[in-house]
Design a protein around this motif. Structure first.
Motif, PDB file in Angstrom:
ATOM      1  N   ASP A  20       0.875  -1.163   0.000  1.00  0.00           N
ATOM      2  CA  ASP A  20       0.000   0.000   0.000  1.00  0.00           C
ATOM      3  C   ASP A  20       0.913   1.214   0.000  1.00  0.00           C
ATOM      4  OD1 ASP A  20      -1.733   2.069   0.407  1.00  0.00           O
ATOM      5  OD2 ASP A  20      -2.544   1.344   2.319  1.00  0.00           O
ATOM      6  N   ALA A  21       1.122   1.785  -1.192  1.00  0.00           N
ATOM      7  CA  ALA A  21       2.090   2.876  -1.334  1.00  0.00           C
ATOM      8  C   ALA A  21       1.690   4.118  -0.554  1.00  0.00           C
ATOM      9  CB  ALA A  21       2.267   3.223  -2.810  1.00  0.00           C
ATOM     10  N   ASP A  22       0.410   4.216  -0.156  1.00  0.00           N
ATOM     11  CA  ASP A  22      -0.049   5.388   0.589  1.00  0.00           C
ATOM     12  C   ASP A  22       0.007   5.177   2.099  1.00  0.00           C
ATOM     13  OD1 ASP A  22      -0.619   6.860  -1.718  1.00  0.00           O
ATOM     14  OD2 ASP A  22      -2.575   5.897  -1.925  1.00  0.00           O
ATOM     15  N   ALA A  23       0.457   4.009   2.548  1.00  0.00           N
ATOM     16  CA  ALA A  23       0.515   3.743   3.980  1.00  0.00           C
ATOM     17  C   ALA A  23       1.502   4.693   4.652  1.00  0.00           C
ATOM     18  CB  ALA A  23       0.925   2.291   4.229  1.00  0.00           C
ATOM     19  N   ALA A  24       1.199   5.075   5.884  1.00  0.00           N
ATOM     20  CA  ALA A  24       2.035   6.037   6.609  1.00  0.00           C
ATOM     21  C   ALA A  24       3.460   5.523   6.775  1.00  0.00           C
ATOM     22  CB  ALA A  24       1.411   6.327   7.966  1.00  0.00           C
ATOM     23  N   THR A  25       3.621   4.215   6.998  1.00  0.00           N
ATOM     24  CA  THR A  25       4.962   3.660   7.182  1.00  0.00           C
ATOM     25  C   THR A  25       5.779   3.740   5.902  1.00  0.00           C
ATOM     26  OG1 THR A  25       4.079   2.148   8.855  1.00  0.00           O
ATOM     27  CG2 THR A  25       6.249   1.638   7.963  1.00  0.00           C
ATOM     28  N   MET A  26       5.135   3.522   4.761  1.00  0.00           N
ATOM     29  CA  MET A  26       5.836   3.649   3.487  1.00  0.00           C
ATOM     30  C   MET A  26       6.272   5.087   3.253  1.00  0.00           C
ATOM     31  SD  MET A  26       6.117   0.761   1.738  1.00  0.00           S
ATOM     32  CE  MET A  26       6.039   1.145  -0.009  1.00  0.00           C
ATOM     33  N   ARG A  27       5.399   6.023   3.562  1.00  0.00           N
ATOM     34  CA  ARG A  27       5.760   7.431   3.397  1.00  0.00           C
ATOM     35  C   ARG A  27       6.913   7.815   4.326  1.00  0.00           C
ATOM     36  NH1 ARG A  27       0.069   8.118   3.498  1.00  0.00           N
ATOM     37  NH2 ARG A  27       0.198   9.112   5.546  1.00  0.00           N
ATOM     38  N   ALA A  28       6.888   7.270   5.542  1.00  0.00           N
ATOM     39  CA  ALA A  28       7.976   7.546   6.486  1.00  0.00           C
ATOM     40  C   ALA A  28       9.293   6.977   5.980  1.00  0.00           C
ATOM     41  CB  ALA A  28       7.636   6.957   7.860  1.00  0.00           C
ATOM     42  N   ALA A  29       9.244   5.781   5.395  1.00  0.00           N
ATOM     43  CA  ALA A  29      10.469   5.169   4.858  1.00  0.00           C
ATOM     44  C   ALA A  29      11.029   6.006   3.714  1.00  0.00           C
ATOM     45  CB  ALA A  29      10.175   3.750   4.390  1.00  0.00           C
ATOM     46  N   SER A  30      10.154   6.483   2.831  1.00  0.00           N
ATOM     47  CA  SER A  30      10.613   7.319   1.718  1.00  0.00           C
ATOM     48  C   SER A  30      11.275   8.595   2.226  1.00  0.00           C
ATOM     49  CB  SER A  30       9.440   7.668   0.801  1.00  0.00           C
ATOM     50  OG  SER A  30       8.927   6.512   0.168  1.00  0.00           O
ATOM     51  N   ALA A  31      10.683   9.204   3.254  1.00  0.00           N
ATOM     52  CA  ALA A  31      11.254  10.434   3.804  1.00  0.00           C
ATOM     53  C   ALA A  31      12.604  10.168   4.460  1.00  0.00           C
ATOM     54  CB  ALA A  31      10.287  11.046   4.809  1.00  0.00           C
ATOM     55  N   SER A  32      12.729   9.055   5.172  1.00  0.00           N
ATOM     56  CA  SER A  32      14.001   8.713   5.818  1.00  0.00           C
ATOM     57  C   SER A  32      15.091   8.464   4.786  1.00  0.00           C
ATOM     58  CB  SER A  32      13.824   7.480   6.711  1.00  0.00           C
ATOM     59  OG  SER A  32      12.972   7.750   7.805  1.00  0.00           O
ATOM     60  N   LEU A  33      14.753   7.776   3.717  1.00  0.00           N
ATOM     61  CA  LEU A  33      15.725   7.525   2.654  1.00  0.00           C
ATOM     62  C   LEU A  33      16.166   8.820   1.992  1.00  0.00           C
ATOM     63  CD1 LEU A  33      14.066   4.381   1.037  1.00  0.00           C
ATOM     64  CD2 LEU A  33      16.309   4.421   2.141  1.00  0.00           C
ATOM     65  N   ALA A  34      15.222   9.708   1.747  1.00  0.00           N
ATOM     66  CA  ALA A  34      15.555  10.984   1.099  1.00  0.00           C
ATOM     67  C   ALA A  34      16.513  11.795   1.968  1.00  0.00           C
ATOM     68  CB  ALA A  34      14.279  11.772   0.818  1.00  0.00           C
ATOM     69  N   GLN A  85      17.775   3.897   8.161  1.00  0.00           N
ATOM     70  CA  GLN A  85      17.084   2.957   9.029  1.00  0.00           C
ATOM     71  C   GLN A  85      17.005   3.492  10.464  1.00  0.00           C
ATOM     72  OE1 GLN A  85      16.904  -1.499   8.362  1.00  0.00           O
ATOM     73  NE2 GLN A  85      18.517  -1.350   9.903  1.00  0.00           N
ATOM     74  N   ILE A  86      18.064   4.129  10.931  1.00  0.00           N
ATOM     75  CA  ILE A  86      18.030   4.757  12.255  1.00  0.00           C
ATOM     76  C   ILE A  86      16.929   5.812  12.297  1.00  0.00           C
ATOM     77  CG2 ILE A  86      19.307   6.264  13.823  1.00  0.00           C
ATOM     78  CD1 ILE A  86      21.870   4.779  12.895  1.00  0.00           C
ATOM     79  N   ASP A  87      16.873   6.628  11.245  1.00  0.00           N
ATOM     80  CA  ASP A  87      15.863   7.680  11.168  1.00  0.00           C
ATOM     81  C   ASP A  87      14.461   7.097  11.145  1.00  0.00           C
ATOM     82  OD1 ASP A  87      15.436  10.711  10.580  1.00  0.00           O
ATOM     83  OD2 ASP A  87      14.228   9.691   9.051  1.00  0.00           O
ATOM     84  N   LEU A  88      14.264   6.019  10.380  1.00  0.00           N
ATOM     85  CA  LEU A  88      12.945   5.398  10.282  1.00  0.00           C
ATOM     86  C   LEU A  88      12.523   4.812  11.624  1.00  0.00           C
ATOM     87  CD1 LEU A  88      10.478   4.403   8.733  1.00  0.00           C
ATOM     88  CD2 LEU A  88      11.827   2.411   8.004  1.00  0.00           C
ATOM     89  N   VAL A  89      13.423   4.123  12.305  1.00  0.00           N
ATOM     90  CA  VAL A  89      13.083   3.536  13.601  1.00  0.00           C
ATOM     91  C   VAL A  89      12.699   4.634  14.595  1.00  0.00           C
ATOM     92  CG1 VAL A  89      14.026   2.276  15.580  1.00  0.00           C
ATOM     93  CG2 VAL A  89      14.440   1.442  13.267  1.00  0.00           C
ATOM     94  N   ARG A  90      13.426   5.735  14.585  1.00  0.00           N
ATOM     95  CA  ARG A  90      13.075   6.845  15.476  1.00  0.00           C
ATOM     96  C   ARG A  90      11.716   7.444  15.102  1.00  0.00           C
ATOM     97  NH1 ARG A  90      19.169   9.448  15.627  1.00  0.00           N
ATOM     98  NH2 ARG A  90      19.854   8.381  17.535  1.00  0.00           N
ATOM     99  N   THR A  91      11.456   7.552  13.795  1.00  0.00           N
ATOM    100  CA  THR A  91      10.164   8.076  13.347  1.00  0.00           C
ATOM    101  C   THR A  91       9.030   7.169  13.798  1.00  0.00           C
ATOM    102  OG1 THR A  91      11.162   9.128  11.408  1.00  0.00           O
ATOM    103  CG2 THR A  91       8.790   8.722  11.327  1.00  0.00           C
TER     104      THR A  91
END
Length: 339
Positions: free
Chosen positions: A246-260, A322-328
């Motif tokens: 689900d590309a619109d899921a909040a976790t997917m959006r958080a992962a994209s932001a952390s990678l960016a 990944q550190i950023d995503l876990v904190r998010t």
């Protein structure tokens, strides 16, 4: 860093462990690390393990670094995976080898019969020709044809296969590949009709395809195309379901932001033509979980080759992400569990 498995998947294990080392006592969520070594053969014993250790392995979010970045230094988050079905096809024509001069032209040889079946698996465009297989669709920005040719080492003049968009061919449609043939060696081969021959066949399946259904369709295709009444058997080596996020899921959006933030450029949303049976097995066992699939591998990594490599910069950036995503995730869900 070079060596078999550096990108697929030892580097991913290093990123997970370095993430935990950096966070240490500041870890904002509970984490379980599962290092699963059967992914390349379809993870056949994983469902039983998930059932036995459900209390320790159930998580709200599963983070896997087993995908492919768009390019060196260009991060990606994966939105779909194809399924897989790997089999060995064996064709038999007689119970012993026979003199090709005495019997040739009347008695069929197994190698010739096998070749005819293999040729029937794809049409003249290179599309899978097994009737009934699902053809998925989807979006995403695939690599250019030129970059695809360079990454795969395709020789000059050799055509790119298939019809439809490149994204469909790479990520959403079925593909069939002959990965090995068992027959007499050509140099020094006897003048004899081979009584048996076999081949390993790899089918990549649309994300929603049931691999058991695909097996039934393959069996029907082989039965319809094996020539001269030859005997054919198909043995399953591995199979696994595909997956679509689900590309619109909040976790997917958080992962994209952390990678960016970690890579310094936006993360692309891509499908992946390979399969990760672990993901479908885990989500079947724990349907409430979300999967986030990112990568350290890139088109220059040459995964599965002897000179496989991983970018050191990608290892550091993936760890930061990944550190950023876990904190998010910790800020968003104080009781979240990750795997």
């Amino acid at each position: 860093m070079r060596g078999r498995g550096t990108a697929d998947d030892k580097g991913a294990i290093a990123v997970h462990l370095e993430t935990l080392r950096q966070l240490r006592s500041d870890l904002p969520v509970s984490v379980t690390v599962l290092i699963e070594g059967e992914e390349e053969i379809g993870s056949p014993t994983l469902p039983a393990l998930l059932a036995e250790y459900a209390g320790r392995l159930e998580a709200d979010v599963v983070i896997a670094l087993d995908s492919l970045n768009a390019d060196v230094g260009s991060p990606s988050v994966t939105t779909s995976l194809r399924g897989l079905l790997n089999v060995i096809l064996t064709v038999r024509t007689s119970d012993r080898a026979a003199h090709s001069g005495v019997f040739g032209g009347v008695v069929p040889d197994a190698v010739g019969a096998l070749v005819q079946v293999l040729a029937s698996l794809a049409d003249s465009d290179g599309d899978a020709a097994i009737a009934g297989l699902s053809h998925g669709t989807g979006a995403g920005a695939p690599p250019s044809v030129d970059s695809l040719r360079a990454a795969s080492g395709l020789l000059d003049g050799v055509a790119v296969l298939g019809t439809g968009s490149l994204a469909e061919r790479l990520w959403y449609r079925p593909a069939v590949t002959v990965t090995g043939i068992g027959a007499p060696e050509p140099h020094g081969a006897a003048n004899a009709l081979a009584p048996t021959a076999n081949a390993s066949i790899s089918l990549r399946l649309a994300p929603e395809e049931d691999p058991r259904r695909a097996l039934e369709l393959l069996l029907a295709h082989v039965e319809a195309h094996v020539p001269w009444g030859s005997h054919a058997t198909v043995d399953v080596v591995s199979m696994g379901r595909g997956w679509r996020a689900d590309a619109d899921a909040a976790t997917m959006r958080a992962a994209s932001a952390s990678l960016a933030r970690a890579f310094g450029r936006p993360a692309a949303e891509i499908g992946v033509g390979g399969g990760i049976p672990f993901i479908a097995s885990y989500l079947e066992a724990f349907p409430g979980a979300e999967a986030v699939i990112t990568a350290i591998q890139d088109p220059q990594s040459r995964a599965h080759a002897a000179d496989e490599s991983v970018s050191i910069d990608a290892l550091f950036a993936a760890t930061r992400a990944q550190i950023d995503l876990v904190r998010t995730l910790g800020r968003a869900h104080s009781s979240i569990r990750t795997g």
